[in-house]
Design a protein around this motif. Sequence first.
Motif, short mmCIF file in Angstrom:
data_model
loop_
_atom_site.label_atom_id
_atom_site.label_comp_id
_atom_site.label_asym_id
_atom_site.label_seq_id
_atom_site.Cartn_x
_atom_site.Cartn_y
_atom_site.Cartn_z
N SER C 307 0.61 -1.26 -0.01
CA SER C 307 -0.09 -0.04 0.09
C SER C 307 0.80 1.34 -0.04
CB SER C 307 -0.82 -0.02 1.19
OG SER C 307 -2.11 -1.05 0.86
N HIS C 308 2.06 1.17 0.24
CA HIS C 308 2.86 2.30 -0.09
C HIS C 308 3.04 2.45 -1.55
CE1 HIS C 308 5.28 6.07 0.18
NE2 HIS C 308 5.90 5.37 -0.87
N PRO C 309 3.68 1.45 -2.19
CA PRO C 309 3.67 1.56 -3.73
C PRO C 309 2.49 2.02 -4.14
CG PRO C 309 5.08 -0.18 -2.98
CD PRO C 309 4.21 0.38 -1.79
N VAL C 356 7.63 1.02 6.08
CA VAL C 356 7.52 1.23 7.76
C VAL C 356 7.32 2.51 8.09
CG1 VAL C 356 9.01 0.91 9.85
CG2 VAL C 356 8.91 -1.04 8.07
N HIS C 357 7.22 3.54 7.41
CA HIS C 357 6.91 4.92 7.86
C HIS C 357 5.26 4.82 8.09
CE1 HIS C 357 6.61 5.95 3.01
NE2 HIS C 357 5.41 5.69 3.75
N HIS C 358 4.55 3.95 7.71
CA HIS C 358 3.12 3.73 8.30
C HIS C 358 3.05 3.32 9.40
CE1 HIS C 358 1.62 5.03 4.07
NE2 HIS C 358 2.74 4.34 3.92
N MET C 359 4.23 2.64 10.13
CA MET C 359 4.15 1.71 11.14
C MET C 359 5.23 2.56 12.18
SD MET C 359 4.53 -1.69 9.24
CE MET C 359 4.69 -2.83 10.76
CU LIG Z 1 3.78 5.28 2.21
#
Ligand SMILES: [Cu+2]
Lengths: 186, 69, 607
Positions: C307-309, C356-359
Amino acid sequence: MTTAIAELKYQIYNRRLGLWLFMLSDSMVFLALLAARYYMQGTHRPPEVNQPLGLVLTSILLASSFFANRADASIAHGDRAAFLRHIGITIVLGVAFLILVVAVEWPEALHFAPPSTGYGTALFSLTGLHATHVLSGVIVLLFALLKGKRGGYTAEDHFGAEGSIIYWHFVDLVWVFIYPTLYLVG
Amino acid sequence: MEKAALLRVGVLVLVVLAVLTAVEYWVAVGGLGGATLTLLALLALAKAALIVDYFMHVGKLFQPESGGH
Amino acid sequence: MSVIKGLIFGLVGFAIGEGLAFLVGQDPFSDTAITLGYIFFLIGWLLGAGVWDHWARGWFGLKDKPTPTLASNGWMRYLMFSTDHKVIGVQYLVTFVALFLLAGLLAMVIRIQLLNPNGPLDPQTYNTVMSFHGIVMIAVAVATMIGGLGNYFVPLLIGAEDVAFPRINALSYWFVPPVAILLVIGSLLPGGFQSGWRVYAPWAERVGPSMLLFLMAFLTFGVSSILGGLNFLVTIIRLRAPGMTWGRLPIFVWGIFSAALLSLIFTQFVATALLMEILDRVVGMAFFAPDQGGGAVLYQHIFWVYSHPAVYVMILPGFGLMLEIITHFARKPLFGYKWAVGALLGIVGLSDIVWVHHMFTSGLPDFINAAFMTATELISIPTGLIFLCALGTIWQARMRLTTPMLFALGFVFNFAIGGLTGIFNADVPTDLHLHNTYWVVGHFHYTIMGGEIFALLAGMYYWFPKITGRMYNEALGKLHFWITFITFNLIFAPMMLTGLFGMNRHVAEYPPELGGINQFISLFSFVLGAGFLVFVYNMVTALVRGPKAVANPWQLRTLEWHTSSPPPEHNFHHLPQVLAHPYDYGVEGVPAHAVVAAGAAAAPASE
Ligand SMILES: [Cu+2]
């Protein structure tokens, strides 16, 4: 005439490229599941794992790939009889693999690692997803066999056969990583 | 490639794959009694490379003009 | 046609699946029965919708039936299984614009709820509305650009007759209706969608069948976009017209190419994450149950690897389209074309090592957070390059401020804000405070709505004459732009402020002292929503009685303007021969981008 052959080769290459991209994409599913196995369980492996069974399963798939390769070489040289023979052996080996997984591996594993445990989750998801790939591989090989019987392939024009054989090798390729992950490591 | 040569390569690849599988089995459950993840990964990668190159003919992907065989 | 037959076959399939579940002693509303029913529904739907008639008959040695093209079957062709990329493009566009308006209405419902600190909806209904808005908008953002505009225009822009695999192209469209059906039914079932579009485990595994339908819908949509990505890659690699080298490829096609690559590889991860949740629910596996040996944040990892890509699947075609339109209407060569292409590919490379920037709040070790923080901030380099290319192109240009150009310029403005506010989410220390607040909601809407949706609207105005053969009303188009642009900024900038004040997202209520600012936001949301009535009115009236559009109304260089509006069945009457770069406006001694004439291209199609 030459442009017709050039056009055919062009089409075959497009389909081959599409197939490889599909396999690249599909292998990500297995990558994620393999990673999940190590993430959840590290290299832990229950002592009850049936080692000879794992070796037999691996040997069957490797042998089937060998015969699939012979079928590929045969049809590429227009040898229809050898193609049918070898693709038949491949299918039989594939079905044998499926039967061993469903009728031996899974009932055994239910005892020492049911799906509600960490190792069982890894085992049943990896082998389950792989088995559906084996099943689909057997089905496309059967279609290739039937089309070959009808005389649908020539030395120049047989991508249906070649593609299903490449896909079959891919199923084997995935198992090459699943086998040590579930049976050997730890 | 000639058909006979193709088949010979196939046999050779099968033999190497069988040997690698036996080595895997031996280091993990046999003599050495426990294999490291690294060693198993290397062996698996070697097997995979053989399958991708000689059975799946990945090289054809880099010869767009050759089309079939 | 296809729709009705697909539904009948699908319902038969559903009955078969439920029957099988009944035979093994399962309750018809159990997860097992519903999953089996849906699998067989999907197979039946696809077979009925056209896979059997136009594809599978061949596997059994029968003759396939012909499919409708842009020139046959009247408007009914849009309800049929067509393999013509232009028909499929229109099918995608119409379906997803309808879904976009529906999800926009749901956004209005959200804003009605947030008019007051304690709105009229109960929390569960609010969460269902919010999740529905989220997932449909994600689908719109992923599929409208690639499936709609990409399908219609990539073959035209590269001088091809169609995509590489027309039947797979049709297949990926016909996966979409079951997604919509599942989402609508699921939202009405008791329990609704409570988890937001991210469907985090374990909550998504513990709500009734409604959540299962959501998981299966998302998974089905994933399969569709994987097939789409595959098709575009082979098309762009192989079907370029003679002379269309990689260095002459229009930048929009590069955007689609990069997005297709990401979609092909990474969508499988979200598919796997959703499959794991389904397996946990149906088979009782333990992927996300740490007490049984599973992983507590395993779901988040696999989900965000995709979901980042995914945000780049949305925004990269947007980047491409923005640069494309800005260059054409600035009537100057695209500034730093090679840098723009490099930036697109650089983003593809970087986007897979930043998830990991979402976590940052999920308790991972500091050295992991630090590494991902650094990688995330590296992305500002290629993104900055794209900006510089846009700015360098409009520098000293005598711009033609048409509606598409205005939307493209709006993109540049909005995305600058979206990009800069993203830095605070990428930094661990600031993100710990901003995580899960309306700051994130504002930032995200600045990039995806202010960026990608603006590019999408720009593209729809830009190519409207090509698709329909008629011209939209320029004054109404500009009115739509100014309403959208002004209200958009008046909504999402204050929204980020509410986040700084501590307002949490995904919650139906908020502290009373934030009432005023929320009423301000809601008010302008309704104006924004009303602005889309102008858009719909403009499109519909132009379609019915707009003035006829000529082949090349804006005197542009790229290939889609070298053929009639709308294009003939195989796009060009002769094989195009590409001679020069697409954007060399006003450069001395440069020939036309391409010629489309008999005998212009002596080389065979395969070269
Ligand atoms: Cu992202």
